[in-house]
Design a protein around this motif. Structure first.
Motif, PDB file in Angstrom:
ATOM      1  N   LYS A  62      39.409  23.951 119.694  1.00  0.00           N
ATOM      2  CA  LYS A  62      38.694  23.227 118.646  1.00  0.00           C
ATOM      3  C   LYS A  62      37.401  23.936 118.238  1.00  0.00           C
ATOM      4  CE  LYS A  62      40.541  18.675 119.846  1.00  0.00           C
ATOM      5  NZ  LYS A  62      40.223  17.296 120.311  1.00  0.00           N
ATOM      6  N   SER A  63      36.993  24.924 119.019  1.00  0.00           N
ATOM      7  CA  SER A  63      35.766  25.656 118.704  1.00  0.00           C
ATOM      8  C   SER A  63      35.981  26.722 117.632  1.00  0.00           C
ATOM      9  CB  SER A  63      35.218  26.326 119.975  1.00  0.00           C
ATOM     10  OG  SER A  63      34.991  25.383 120.991  1.00  0.00           O
ATOM     11  N   PHE A  64      37.238  26.911 117.191  1.00  0.00           N
ATOM     12  CA  PHE A  64      37.541  28.014 116.287  1.00  0.00           C
ATOM     13  C   PHE A  64      38.232  27.531 115.013  1.00  0.00           C
ATOM     14  CE2 PHE A  64      37.197  29.805 120.468  1.00  0.00           C
ATOM     15  CZ  PHE A  64      36.555  31.021 120.272  1.00  0.00           C
ATOM     16  N   ASN A  65      37.861  28.159 113.925  1.00  0.00           N
ATOM     17  CA  ASN A  65      38.572  27.969 112.670  1.00  0.00           C
ATOM     18  C   ASN A  65      39.878  28.750 112.712  1.00  0.00           C
ATOM     19  OD1 ASN A  65      39.216  28.823 109.723  1.00  0.00           O
ATOM     20  ND2 ASN A  65      37.757  27.131 109.518  1.00  0.00           N
ATOM     21  N   ILE A  66      40.873  28.279 111.995  1.00  0.00           N
ATOM     22  CA  ILE A  66      42.180  28.934 112.047  1.00  0.00           C
ATOM     23  C   ILE A  66      42.113  30.390 111.590  1.00  0.00           C
ATOM     24  CG2 ILE A  66      42.884  28.243 109.714  1.00  0.00           C
ATOM     25  CD1 ILE A  66      45.707  27.756 110.912  1.00  0.00           C
ATOM     26  N   SER A  67      41.149  30.722 110.761  1.00  0.00           N
ATOM     27  CA  SER A  67      41.031  32.095 110.273  1.00  0.00           C
ATOM     28  C   SER A  67      40.736  33.079 111.404  1.00  0.00           C
ATOM     29  CB  SER A  67      39.946  32.196 109.196  1.00  0.00           C
ATOM     30  OG  SER A  67      38.691  31.795 109.730  1.00  0.00           O
ATOM     31  N   TYR A  68      40.177  32.580 112.513  1.00  0.00           N
ATOM     32  CA  TYR A  68      39.888  33.450 113.655  1.00  0.00           C
ATOM     33  C   TYR A  68      41.151  34.113 114.182  1.00  0.00           C
ATOM     34  CZ  TYR A  68      38.312  34.908 118.306  1.00  0.00           C
ATOM     35  OH  TYR A  68      38.020  35.639 119.428  1.00  0.00           O
TER      36      TYR A  68
END
Length: 353
Positions: A62-68
């Motif tokens: 949950k700490s990351f945007n999918i673009s990561y």
């Protein structure tokens, strides 16, 4: 040892439900441990449960945007929510290779927990999501045969789980087991380790104990069926011969004390606990599921008819009485099967191809 080509430039994101010490997560962590340094791994979990510490960096998803996740070459997921998130990444970044390892029979698992309607809806949704993946790993040829009805067989790869033996001892669990055994005069010790859910069929073992007077039973695990199983043990007059230890992350000490391992499930994907018991030279008695025909060879496979308590009793007594010969056969079996390094090499080849 397997000789694996160095591929530090290949970036792999591993998605797991949590870091709980259970089958699918253990397998995912074993893959990372076995190939760490040969590939660049990052592991992402959904629920903040910390019982396993991976070698690679690990993060709450949950700490990351999918673009990561666009930076990765491969996304390898284990489980329902991880697979759905993997599908989401695939939709946004089609060039990223998506891999899933299916550890169970989806419809049977959902049905045993949520019932047939939920099983039908979410099982089909899960299968639909997997159809867009590049590669799907199953653990047995029986699973491949089943899933090929829904997914192209060209996408399905069989990689059996290997076992990485852990010699760490949980002293608290060991003391609890020793104290329990000391109450009896030279008992025959049955044991299992699992989540206490209806699908595991443990009530059959409790009922069999009424015919096995010099036997005791140790079960390591916890779950929603705990109170029911305790009541059943009391109702069958065997409660004093059963130890419910509760959940322990490091449960390997159990195998040092038991004579026969029991697996009485109504359904199984790939029973890691059975593999661990076998790797510790413990003979086993299993329910008559087809999956066991593939996992174990004839001379170490002893099954009983589900819900047939008399048959279960007969098989337990037979295996105990012949345990020394069975242990010799297990030793021969382990020379050519259940090789941790073989599993790691197969996953390496899968990533490279």
């Amino acid at each position: 040892m397997c000789i694996i080509q160095k591929n530090s430039q290949i970036k792999i994101a591993v998605l797991v439900p949590s870091l709980i010490n259970r089958g699918p997560v253990i397998v995912a962590n074993n893959i990372v441990s076995g190939l760490y340094g040969d590939f660049h791994f990052e592991l992402f979990y959904f629920d903040p449960i910390f019982e396993i510490k991976p070698k690679c960096p690990f993060y709450h998803i949950k700490s990351f945007n999918i673009s990561y996740f666009s930076k990765f070459d491969i996304i390898h997921s284990h489980g329902f929510r991880p697979d759905l998130f993997n599908k989401k990444i695939k939709n946004k970044f089609p060039y990223v290779v998506s891999i899933s390892t299916i550890h169970n029979f989806i419809f049977e698992d959902f049905n045993s927990i949520y019932g047939i309607i939920i099983s039908f809806i979410f099982g089909n949704y899960w299968i639909f999501s997997l159809k867009s993946f590049n590669k799907i790993v199953v653990l047995t040829h029986l699973q491949k045969q089943f899933y090929s009805k829904y997914i192209s067989s060209s996408k399905l790869f069989v990689i059996e789980n290997g076992v990485h033996l852990n010699t760490n001892v949980n002293l608290s669990l060991e003391h609890k087991i020793k104290d329990f055994i000391s109450k009896f005069d030279n008992p025959i010790i049955l044991g299992t380790t699992c989540q206490l859910i209806k699908r595991k069929g443990l009530v059959q073992i409790l009922r069999s104990l009424t015919y096995l007077n010099n036997y005791i039973f140790i079960v390591v695990g916890d779950g929603p069926e705990m109170n029911y199983l305790i009541r059943e043990a009391k109702n069958n007059g065997v409660f004093d011969r059963v130890l419910f230890t509760g959940y322990y992350k490091k449960n390997y000490i159990l195998f040092e004390y038991i004579d026969v391992f029991l697996l009485t499930s109504y359904s199984e994907g790939y029973p890691l606990s059975l593999i661990e018991a076998t790797s510790n030279l413990i003979p086993s008695v299993c329910s008559d599921l087809p999956i066991f025909d593939e996992i174990l060879s004839n001379d170490i496979r002893f099954t009983y008819k589900l819900n047939d308590i008399n048959d279960l009793v007969d098989k337990i007594q037979y295996v105990y009485n012949n345990r020394y010969m069975i242990k010799i056969n297990i030793s021969k079996f382990l020379l050519c099967r259940m090789d941790f390094n073989l599993m790691i090499k197969k996953y390496s080849d899968l990533y490279l191809n």
